[in-house]
Design a protein around this motif. Structure first.
Motif, PDB file in Angstrom:
ATOM      1  N   GLU A  74       0.912  -1.205  -0.029  1.00  0.00           N
ATOM      2  CA  GLU A  74      -0.180  -0.049  -0.098  1.00  0.00           C
ATOM      3  C   GLU A  74       1.020   1.152   0.059  1.00  0.00           C
ATOM      4  OE1 GLU A  74      -2.566   1.983  -0.574  1.00  0.00           O
ATOM      5  OE2 GLU A  74      -3.797   0.132   0.024  1.00  0.00           O
ATOM      6  N   ALA A  75       0.321   2.057  -0.603  1.00  0.00           N
ATOM      7  CA  ALA A  75       1.050   3.604  -0.595  1.00  0.00           C
ATOM      8  C   ALA A  75       1.249   3.862   0.851  1.00  0.00           C
ATOM      9  CB  ALA A  75       0.415   4.735  -1.309  1.00  0.00           C
ATOM     10  N   SER A  76       2.434   4.896   1.136  1.00  0.00           N
ATOM     11  CA  SER A  76       2.777   5.069   2.483  1.00  0.00           C
ATOM     12  C   SER A  76       1.899   6.119   3.061  1.00  0.00           C
ATOM     13  CB  SER A  76       4.170   5.818   2.573  1.00  0.00           C
ATOM     14  OG  SER A  76       4.572   6.192   3.781  1.00  0.00           O
ATOM     15  N   LYS A  77       1.394   6.000   4.187  1.00  0.00           N
ATOM     16  CA  LYS A  77       0.430   6.718   5.003  1.00  0.00           C
ATOM     17  C   LYS A  77       0.945   6.932   6.643  1.00  0.00           C
ATOM     18  CE  LYS A  77      -3.639   5.391   2.384  1.00  0.00           C
ATOM     19  NZ  LYS A  77      -3.358   4.130   1.968  1.00  0.00           N
ATOM     20  N   GLU A  78       0.569   8.084   7.174  1.00  0.00           N
ATOM     21  CA  GLU A  78       1.091   8.373   8.209  1.00  0.00           C
ATOM     22  C   GLU A  78       0.765   7.476   9.493  1.00  0.00           C
ATOM     23  OE1 GLU A  78       2.138  11.976  11.389  1.00  0.00           O
ATOM     24  OE2 GLU A  78       0.687  12.411   9.810  1.00  0.00           O
ATOM     25  N   ASN A  79      -0.718   7.100   9.306  1.00  0.00           N
ATOM     26  CA  ASN A  79      -1.222   6.371  10.320  1.00  0.00           C
ATOM     27  C   ASN A  79      -1.070   4.773  10.124  1.00  0.00           C
ATOM     28  OD1 ASN A  79      -2.907   6.488   8.055  1.00  0.00           O
ATOM     29  ND2 ASN A  79      -4.880   5.504   9.412  1.00  0.00           N
ATOM     30  N   ILE A  85       3.350  -2.423  11.003  1.00  0.00           N
ATOM     31  CA  ILE A  85       4.739  -2.642  10.606  1.00  0.00           C
ATOM     32  C   ILE A  85       5.295  -2.337   9.400  1.00  0.00           C
ATOM     33  CG2 ILE A  85       7.119  -3.918  10.937  1.00  0.00           C
ATOM     34  CD1 ILE A  85       5.331  -5.557  12.960  1.00  0.00           C
ATOM     35  N   PRO A  86       5.726  -1.157   8.771  1.00  0.00           N
ATOM     36  CA  PRO A  86       6.042  -0.934   7.369  1.00  0.00           C
ATOM     37  C   PRO A  86       7.534  -1.325   7.185  1.00  0.00           C
ATOM     38  CG  PRO A  86       6.450   0.969   8.717  1.00  0.00           C
ATOM     39  CD  PRO A  86       5.776  -0.072   9.667  1.00  0.00           C
ATOM     40  N   ILE A  87       7.361  -2.235   5.955  1.00  0.00           N
ATOM     41  CA  ILE A  87       8.771  -2.523   5.547  1.00  0.00           C
ATOM     42  C   ILE A  87       9.214  -1.410   4.748  1.00  0.00           C
ATOM     43  CG2 ILE A  87      10.071  -4.068   4.459  1.00  0.00           C
ATOM     44  CD1 ILE A  87       7.279  -5.112   6.185  1.00  0.00           C
ATOM     45  N   LYS A  88      10.174  -0.380   4.806  1.00  0.00           N
ATOM     46  CA  LYS A  88      10.254   0.742   4.178  1.00  0.00           C
ATOM     47  C   LYS A  88      11.319   0.701   3.014  1.00  0.00           C
ATOM     48  CE  LYS A  88       8.680   4.130   7.398  1.00  0.00           C
ATOM     49  NZ  LYS A  88       8.868   5.434   8.131  1.00  0.00           N
ATOM     50  N   TYR A 201       4.801   0.375   0.147  1.00  0.00           N
ATOM     51  CA  TYR A 201       5.472  -0.475   1.070  1.00  0.00           C
ATOM     52  C   TYR A 201       4.716  -1.565   1.300  1.00  0.00           C
ATOM     53  CZ  TYR A 201       8.324   3.712   2.481  1.00  0.00           C
ATOM     54  OH  TYR A 201       9.085   4.601   2.508  1.00  0.00           O
ATOM     55  N   TYR A 202       5.209  -2.755   1.885  1.00  0.00           N
ATOM     56  CA  TYR A 202       4.620  -3.797   2.447  1.00  0.00           C
ATOM     57  C   TYR A 202       4.157  -3.539   3.710  1.00  0.00           C
ATOM     58  CZ  TYR A 202       5.349  -7.095  -1.330  1.00  0.00           C
ATOM     59  OH  TYR A 202       5.568  -7.932  -2.646  1.00  0.00           O
ATOM     60  N   TYR A 203       3.136  -3.535   4.306  1.00  0.00           N
ATOM     61  CA  TYR A 203       2.543  -3.456   5.536  1.00  0.00           C
ATOM     62  C   TYR A 203       2.277  -4.700   6.201  1.00  0.00           C
ATOM     63  CZ  TYR A 203       2.789   1.815   4.893  1.00  0.00           C
ATOM     64  OH  TYR A 203       3.090   3.032   4.793  1.00  0.00           O
ATOM     65  N   VAL A 204       2.667  -4.902   7.516  1.00  0.00           N
ATOM     66  CA  VAL A 204       2.507  -6.192   8.225  1.00  0.00           C
ATOM     67  C   VAL A 204       1.516  -6.027   9.638  1.00  0.00           C
ATOM     68  CG1 VAL A 204       3.694  -8.242   9.056  1.00  0.00           C
ATOM     69  CG2 VAL A 204       4.268  -7.113   7.138  1.00  0.00           C
ATOM     70  N   SER A 205       0.560  -6.725   9.821  1.00  0.00           N
ATOM     71  CA  SER A 205       0.178  -6.554  11.262  1.00  0.00           C
ATOM     72  C   SER A 205       1.199  -6.585  12.382  1.00  0.00           C
ATOM     73  CB  SER A 205      -0.903  -7.957  11.507  1.00  0.00           C
ATOM     74  OG  SER A 205      -1.755  -8.150  10.537  1.00  0.00           O
ATOM     75  N   PRO A 206       0.900  -5.763  13.249  1.00  0.00           N
ATOM     76  CA  PRO A 206       1.732  -5.574  14.556  1.00  0.00           C
ATOM     77  C   PRO A 206       2.205  -6.748  15.104  1.00  0.00           C
ATOM     78  CG  PRO A 206      -0.369  -4.315  14.995  1.00  0.00           C
ATOM     79  CD  PRO A 206      -0.268  -4.792  13.593  1.00  0.00           C
ATOM     80  N   GLU A 216      11.671  -8.125   5.056  1.00  0.00           N
ATOM     81  CA  GLU A 216      12.682  -7.303   4.655  1.00  0.00           C
ATOM     82  C   GLU A 216      13.800  -7.834   4.393  1.00  0.00           C
ATOM     83  OE1 GLU A 216      15.095  -4.065   7.356  1.00  0.00           O
ATOM     84  OE2 GLU A 216      13.551  -5.323   8.508  1.00  0.00           O
ATOM     85  N   VAL A 217      14.296  -8.985   5.304  1.00  0.00           N
ATOM     86  CA  VAL A 217      15.221 -10.170   4.567  1.00  0.00           C
ATOM     87  C   VAL A 217      15.362 -10.200   3.296  1.00  0.00           C
ATOM     88  CG1 VAL A 217      16.542 -12.142   5.153  1.00  0.00           C
ATOM     89  CG2 VAL A 217      15.777 -10.557   7.077  1.00  0.00           C
ATOM     90  N   GLY A 218      14.097 -10.831   2.790  1.00  0.00           N
ATOM     91  CA  GLY A 218      13.874 -11.385   1.528  1.00  0.00           C
ATOM     92  C   GLY A 218      14.265 -10.206   0.471  1.00  0.00           C
ATOM     93  N   LEU A 219      13.368  -9.189   0.869  1.00  0.00           N
ATOM     94  CA  LEU A 219      13.577  -7.929  -0.188  1.00  0.00           C
ATOM     95  C   LEU A 219      14.974  -7.582  -0.511  1.00  0.00           C
ATOM     96  CD1 LEU A 219      10.459  -5.600   0.719  1.00  0.00           C
ATOM     97  CD2 LEU A 219      10.812  -7.016  -1.507  1.00  0.00           C
ATOM     98  N   LYS A 220      15.690  -7.519   0.760  1.00  0.00           N
ATOM     99  CA  LYS A 220      17.166  -6.804   0.567  1.00  0.00           C
ATOM    100  C   LYS A 220      17.892  -7.944  -0.099  1.00  0.00           C
ATOM    101  CE  LYS A 220      17.545  -4.009   4.379  1.00  0.00           C
ATOM    102  NZ  LYS A 220      17.711  -3.625   5.885  1.00  0.00           N
ATOM    103  N   ARG A 221      17.626  -9.281   0.153  1.00  0.00           N
ATOM    104  CA  ARG A 221      18.323 -10.360  -0.622  1.00  0.00           C
ATOM    105  C   ARG A 221      17.937 -10.490  -2.029  1.00  0.00           C
ATOM    106  NH1 ARG A 221      17.551 -15.504   2.970  1.00  0.00           N
ATOM    107  NH2 ARG A 221      19.008 -14.494   4.368  1.00  0.00           N
ATOM    108  N   ILE A 222      16.888 -10.179  -2.526  1.00  0.00           N
ATOM    109  CA  ILE A 222      16.411 -10.332  -4.003  1.00  0.00           C
ATOM    110  C   ILE A 222      17.142  -8.919  -4.605  1.00  0.00           C
ATOM    111  CG2 ILE A 222      14.763 -11.882  -3.686  1.00  0.00           C
ATOM    112  CD1 ILE A 222      12.710  -9.878  -4.014  1.00  0.00           C
ATOM    113  N   ILE A 223      17.023  -7.866  -3.855  1.00  0.00           N
ATOM    114  CA  ILE A 223      17.613  -6.477  -4.463  1.00  0.00           C
ATOM    115  C   ILE A 223      19.156  -7.011  -4.880  1.00  0.00           C
ATOM    116  CG2 ILE A 223      18.268  -4.098  -4.015  1.00  0.00           C
ATOM    117  CD1 ILE A 223      15.585  -4.065  -2.615  1.00  0.00           C
ATOM    118  N   GLU A 224      19.880  -7.427  -3.831  1.00  0.00           N
ATOM    119  CA  GLU A 224      21.245  -7.859  -3.997  1.00  0.00           C
ATOM    120  C   GLU A 224      21.500  -8.793  -4.937  1.00  0.00           C
ATOM    121  OE1 GLU A 224      25.104  -7.294  -2.940  1.00  0.00           O
ATOM    122  OE2 GLU A 224      23.531  -6.339  -2.041  1.00  0.00           O
ATOM    123  N   ASN A 225      20.646  -9.914  -5.181  1.00  0.00           N
ATOM    124  CA  ASN A 225      21.030 -10.792  -6.248  1.00  0.00           C
ATOM    125  C   ASN A 225      20.572 -10.384  -7.689  1.00  0.00           C
ATOM    126  OD1 ASN A 225      18.339 -11.527  -6.465  1.00  0.00           O
ATOM    127  ND2 ASN A 225      18.698 -13.481  -4.981  1.00  0.00           N
TER     128      ASN A 225
END
Length: 287
Positions: A74-79, A85-88, A201-206, A216-225
């Motif tokens: 979803e698009a970033s929103k303050e609330n 939990i936003p994965i930024k 961002y992906y938003y996840v239930s608190p 977060e780990v997976g996104l960084k990993r696939i960005i890297e590879n």
């Protein structure tokens, strides 16, 4: 619910707003890559799509309460940033902030003659009531005509309730094509681009911090590879090239929900696209 694989970690994501709404296919497929890339250290994972069609506000309440779905793109929103939990990591590289206008063919000359932002602002524009871009456009002075229902907006445009209907580069061409039988008089304007800083961002239930960490780990990993860019450009280059962004007059407005400095997340500023980028060159390796 539709299951894609068997699991320990269960990712439950939203269904699109209507059968003609394909906006969520890319985040589903990206999440599948993330699950695959983290199986070795997190174990098996499954991705399910809920059977329910839900408004953004209802999705937010469901995520916050930890009931039903547990992740959405979803698009970033303050609330949302405060209560979930936003994965930024901007999974669309900012391109849904490159807004093109769906218009009626009879208004093509009207838009072709626009030279200033104030001229554009003087035209009534359409928006979903719960879209973050709505507030940015209102703040910039646009007279925004709203609907809570996605499909209604195409009908309202067809009936002349407003003149312009801004959509992301990643959405606009598919939508005109999908709604062509119902509204053959609609087209994509060829002259203007409204740039609103916007990230998904992906938003996840608190109550699901493990799922958030895994994403977060997976996104960084696939960005890297390189898998991330492979999927992103394969899915978006057709639209980036079709939009002929370098031929368009670009107007930029602020997004009150997000400062550009905040968008420069853990991936760095070069990760985001700019409407002035050379997409012929950027897209060549992925065609």
């Amino acid at each position: 619910m539709n299951s894609t694989c068997q699991s320990n970690d269960e990712f439950i994501i939203n269904r699109s707003e209507s059968e003609l709404d394909n906006r969520y296919q890319y985040p589903y497929d990206l999440l599948s890559l993330v699950i695959e890339a983290t199986t070795a250290d997190f174990g098996d994972g499954s991705l399910l799509v809920t059977d329910l069609h839900m408004s953004r506000n209802r999705i937010f309440r469901s995520l916050k309460a930890g009931e039903g779905i547990n992740v959405i793109a979803e698009a970033s929103k303050e609330n949302w940033n405060e209560d979930l939990i936003p994965i930024k990591i901007p999974i669309r590289k900012g391109i849904q902030g490159f807004r093109l206008f769906i218009i009626k063919q009879e208004n093509a000359t009207l838009l072709a003659n626009i030279k200033t932002l104030s001229q554009l602002v003087s035209l009534k524009t359409g928006s979903g009531s719960q879209w973050s871009t709505k507030v940015a456009m209102q703040q910039a002075g646009f007279d925004v005509v709203e609907s809570t229902l996605y499909e209604n907006l195409f009908n309202m445009l067809s009936k002349g309730r407003f003149v312009t209907f801004g959509r992301g580069v990643n959405e606009v061409f598919q939508e005109v094509s999908q709604f062509h039988l119902q509204y053959p008089e609609l087209m994509v304007d060829e002259h203007l681009l409204l740039h609103i800083p916007l990230v998904t961002y992906y938003y996840v239930s608190p109550n699901q911090p493990r799922l958030a960490k895994r994403i977060e780990v997976g996104l960084k990993r696939i960005i890297e590879n390189g898998q991330f860019d492979q999927l992103f450009y394969q899915r978006h280059c057709e639209f980036l090239l079709k939009a002929k962004l370098n031929n368009r007059l670009v107007f930029k407005i602020d997004n009150p929900y997000i400062a550009e400095t905040d968008i420069i997340s853990s991936v760095g500023k070069d990760f985001l696209l700019n409407p002035k980028d050379d997409f012929d060159t950027l897209c060549k390796p992925y065609q």
